[in-house]
Each structure stands twice: as C-alpha cells, then as structure tokens.
Write an enzyme that holds these catalytic residues in place. Structure first.
Site, PDB file in Angstrom:
ATOM      1  N   HIS A  13      34.213  16.025  19.438  1.00 55.87           N
ATOM      2  CA  HIS A  13      33.079  15.648  18.595  1.00 55.87           C
ATOM      3  C   HIS A  13      32.260  14.524  19.208  1.00 55.87           C
ATOM      4  O   HIS A  13      31.316  14.015  18.600  1.00 55.87           O
ATOM      5  CB  HIS A  13      33.603  15.228  17.210  1.00 55.87           C
ATOM      6  CG  HIS A  13      32.581  15.283  16.127  1.00 55.87           C
ATOM      7  ND1 HIS A  13      32.120  14.157  15.469  1.00 55.87           N
ATOM      8  CD2 HIS A  13      31.921  16.331  15.577  1.00 55.87           C
ATOM      9  CE1 HIS A  13      31.227  14.504  14.559  1.00 55.87           C
ATOM     10  NE2 HIS A  13      31.088  15.813  14.595  1.00 55.87           N
TER      11      HIS A  13
ATOM     12  N   LYS B  64      29.544  12.483  21.403  1.00 54.06           N
ATOM     13  CA  LYS B  64      28.146  12.732  21.733  1.00 54.06           C
ATOM     14  C   LYS B  64      27.700  11.620  22.673  1.00 54.06           C
ATOM     15  O   LYS B  64      27.444  10.497  22.230  1.00 54.06           O
ATOM     16  CB  LYS B  64      27.301  12.751  20.464  1.00 54.06           C
ATOM     17  CG  LYS B  64      27.877  13.601  19.330  1.00 54.06           C
ATOM     18  CD  LYS B  64      27.228  13.250  18.007  1.00 54.06           C
ATOM     19  CE  LYS B  64      28.189  13.264  16.860  1.00 54.06           C
ATOM     20  NZ  LYS B  64      29.034  14.416  16.737  1.00 54.06           N
TER      21      LYS B  64
ATOM     22  N   ASP C  43      24.122   8.176  36.153  1.00 50.14           N
ATOM     23  CA  ASP C  43      24.487   7.322  37.286  1.00 50.14           C
ATOM     24  C   ASP C  43      25.681   6.448  36.908  1.00 50.14           C
ATOM     25  O   ASP C  43      26.594   6.922  36.243  1.00 50.14           O
ATOM     26  CB  ASP C  43      23.275   6.504  37.755  1.00 50.14           C
ATOM     27  CG  ASP C  43      22.149   7.403  38.268  1.00 50.14           C
ATOM     28  OD1 ASP C  43      22.464   8.511  38.746  1.00 50.14           O
ATOM     29  OD2 ASP C  43      20.977   7.016  38.185  1.00 50.14           O
TER      30      ASP C  43
END
Length: 471
Positions: free
Chosen positions: A391, A393, A398
């Site tokens: 779940h 996000k 870089d």
C-alpha cells in the site's frame, strides 16, 4: 406475448428515437466536461450501453468539477488569510520542481528539522500515540479511514484523554472512507470535548450535484503546530502487522520544522471548507526553527484544474539524471505519466515500477498489468510484491529526491480525490526510502517480457485498460 410481437413494429421506431435522443443528450453533457478524449469516449461507450442507469451512474460517479466547491475552497483559504503568519507566503527563491509545485498549489517550499520515514503500522501507530500523549495545546487529525477496531479504539481513547486534559482535539473524517464507523463509536470522543466533522457527508440537497465520488483521501495529523504525520497509513487493524499477518505494507512520515506550518494550513483549509469555521487562534502557529532539509507540501484535489501532484511527479521524473523508482498500490497512469516513465528508461535511467501482486481491487490490478508490455519494451523493470498487499505510495528520484503521501499513481488520485504529498530533497530520507524499496524488491517477482497469459486474461486486462479513465 402475441400482443407484444404485434406492437413491436409500432414501438421500435419510438424506442430508437428515444435512445438516439438519450445518446445525443449524454454526448453533449459529457463532451462539455472537456475531459481527455479517451476518458470522454470511455464514458460514452460505457453509458450508451446502459440507458437511464448510465445517466444515474455518471451523475454520481462521473468526473465532476464542481465550481461551487472551488468557490468554497477559495473562501476557506481567504477566510484564513488574516490569521496566517508571515512565513506562509509565496517564495521567489525556488526553482524547477519546487517552483512548479508552488505555482500549482500556492504552497511554498519550506524546511524541516526532522523527517523520519515510518515503515508499517507498528512504527507509525507507536510514534503517533506517543505524540498524542505529549500534546499540550491542540491535535488536528484528518483521515480517509478511521475504523472502530482495536487500533481505532486505542487512538480514539488517546484523543479523548487529551481532550479531557484541555487539549483542543479536532477530527475530520471522510464520510465514505470512514462510513462504516458508527457515530456511537465517536461518542466518547465528543463527550470528552473533541470536535468531529465529516468530509462530504450525504445530503439531500447534493442529489443534483453529488459529491460521493470526490473524497478526502488525506491522512494528516498535526500536534501543537510543531510536529506532523502524513503518508498512506489509515487508522485500521488492516495496517498493523502486530494484529494481522496480512496487514498492508505501507509508509508514513513524521515531520518537524517549518514544513509543519504548511501541513497545518492544509488541515485548516479542509476544516474551514467542511465546517465553515475559520480557526484564527495564533497559538496554532508557534515559532519554528528553520532546518537543513528542503520540504514542500503538495495538496491536490478536484477544486483545482492543475492536478498538482500529477504534474510535480511527472516533472520530477523528467528531471531525473540516474534513477526513478516508483512504488504504488494502484498503477493506472495517464499518457503524460507513461511518457515520462518510458522516456526516462529510454534515456538509459534505472526505472523500476513496484506494485502488489495481490490487490484489493481486481479490476485495477488487471488495468495495471495491461501496461506492462509497453513499460518492458521501453526498458522499465516491473516488479510485483508477493507477501501481502503493498500500500506504499512513493517516488524516489536519483539519490536525494522523494515524494511520499496519500496519492496513488492513478486517475482517481490525480483528478478526483483530495490528496496530500510531501516533496523532500534530502539524501538521508531518500536513502531510507531506497532501503525500504530494496527490501520490498527482494520479496518481489520481476515481470519478464513475453510473459505467458491466456486469452481470457489478456482480454480481461484489455477491457480493464479501456475502463482506466473511469477507475
């Protein structure tokens, strides 16, 4: 039956005329929304096959841009202006991604003295409960899901204890996400003196311009205006690995420093928008020291046409020089996002997309898999996390830039939900995120080009992709 067969030749022209008029009205209504052509065509095709019922579905779940809602959000901001400290103003000293973020959100870049990455519900709830216990003046909380389970009860009771001690507690819950939470569960909190409000609750007057599809997906806690928590973790047993072996794997942030002022503003705007009450207590804005970490709060929602989080993520990918790692539970990218990812890979960057193998939405999982061939052909490495629902996000660019928050990489988060992300330029936080993603990759299966799948599965993925703009 015989009578129906006799009447049918007479009824058929009328039915065809009514259906044609329905299609004409439907087409005009949807075209005037000025959405992307693929989204418009998807809705037209889907609703043409569902006469009458299609109009009801589109009315309640379609991609609505409510002008009155924008006006209310604008009033919420202007109603707070008199109480804002001087530090909450636009900055001229920002470039590239941060400048774009400021332009589309009006939230300037800030600094943080601390930015701690919290992995999983265990670490997040422990840190949150400790912060709640130490609150002295106010506690502001906004959640999409706040369930009446063990974790929910623990957090509720901790808030009630602080409210009885004189701390001003304000809790804002989404009416759909927390719809299963009964009012009686919140009664002890109200009796202790806390204020509870519901974001977009069902109202009869909203039947003409319904808001059922416009949710606050934000997870935000502000403690005394000095410390804040935000990310992807709701208040639910489903996110605590101590209680459930199949708990979601997720991420959260604990922040201190000037950036907390902008998170406070995000909550106050939502509170004013929901309740009509503008909080102007100067104690909400304590003096905060500048920090060494660059941080920018990015609120996004259907009250703005700019899709702030979407734009900033795409721009960050375009600015990448070496690496782009994306983690999302729901991967339904639009053309701009796909172009950014594939272009980065074609430039020779290390581009990886990590999604769950097991999702709580079968149609979204199928839609995500429909994009695999295009990603793999461009050189993007795609991984499916195996143990449980992923779940998290996050976007890692870089070795020093990351975005974390509530937004998924899909149409709903970019266009319909009210979301909240934080952009951080910090080697330490980026390094911690890299370690967490690497740990997830070690428990994932890499998708290979030419993956075997039956005709039925390919058709299912293709149909799900067709519905992508509707998800």
């Amino acid at each position: 039956m015989t009578q129906m067969r006799e009447l049918w030749p007479q009824l058929e022209p009328w039915l065809l005329a009514v259906w044609g008029l329905y299609l004409l009205v439907l087409a005009c209504w949807i075209v005037l929304q000025k959405r992307e052509p693929i989204a418009t065509l998807s809705w037209l095709l889907a609703l043409a096959a569902l006469p009458v019922l299609g109009l009801v579905v589109y009315h309640f779940l379609g991609p609505q841009r409510i002008r009155r809602q924008r006006h209310r959000r604008t009033r919420a901001r202007s109603g707070l202006q008199a109480a804002l400290p001087d530090g909450l103003r636009a900055s001229e000293d920002c470039v590239t991604v941060a400048k774009l973020g400021q332009s589309v959100t009006r939230y300037a870049p800030a600094t943080a003295t601390e930015a701690e990455l919290l992995v999983g519900g265990h670490a997040t709830y422990d840190a949150l409960l400790a912060a709640i216990a130490g609150a002295q003046h106010h506690l502001h909380l906004e959640y999409y899901i706040f369930e009446a389970d063990r974790i929910g009860t623990t957090v509720r009771d901790a808030l009630a204890e602080r409210a009885r001690a004189g701390v001003r507690v304000r809790l804002l819950l989404d009416a759909i996400g927390s719809g299963r939470t009964p009012n009686r569960f919140l009664t002890p909190l109200r009796e202790a003196g806390a204020e509870v409000a519901w974001f977009h609750p069902a109202r009869l007057r909203w039947l003409w311009r319904p808001r059922v599809n416009l949710r606050s997906h934000r997870k935000l806690v502000v403690v005394d205006g000095r410390e804040a928590f935000t990310g992807g973790i709701n208040v639910s047993d489903t996110q605590d690995e101590r209680l459930r072996a199949d708990a979601f794997r997720d991420l959260h942030l604990r922040l201190r420093g000037e950036v907390v002022r902008w998170l406070q503003l995000a909550f106050l705007e939502d509170w004013h928008y929901t309740t009509g009450v503008a909080l102007r207590d100067r104690n909400l804005w304590p003096e905060l020291p500048p920090g060494r970490l660059l941080a920018q709060v990015l609120p996004s929602g259907p009250d703005s046409p700019w899709e702030a989080i979407h734009r900033v993520m795409v721009e960050a990918i375009h600015q990448a020089d070496r690496r782009v790692w994306l983690v999302t539970p729901y991967f339904v990218p639009g053309e701009a996002a796909r172009m950014a990812l594939t272009s980065a890979a074609l430039r020779g960057l290390d581009v990886r997309v990590l999604v769950p193998a097991r999702s709580d939405s079968a149609i979204v999982r199928a839609a995500a898999r429909s994009y695999y061939d295009e990603l793999l052909a461009a050189g993007i490495r795609v991984f499916e996390y195996q143990p449980r629902m992923l779940h998290s996000k996050a976007l890692l660019v870089d070795g020093d830039t990351c975005l974390l928050g509530s937004a998924n990489f899909d149409y709903r988060s970019f266009r319909l939900n009210f979301e909240l992300n934080v952009l951080l330029h910090d080697v330490g936080t980026a390094g911690a995120l890299e370690k967490e993603i690497a740990a997830c990759l070690a428990e994932s299966r890499e998708v290979v080009a030419g993956r075997a799948s039956g005709l039925g599965r390919r058709l299912g993925e293709a149909w799900a992709r067709l519905l992508s703009p509707l998800l």
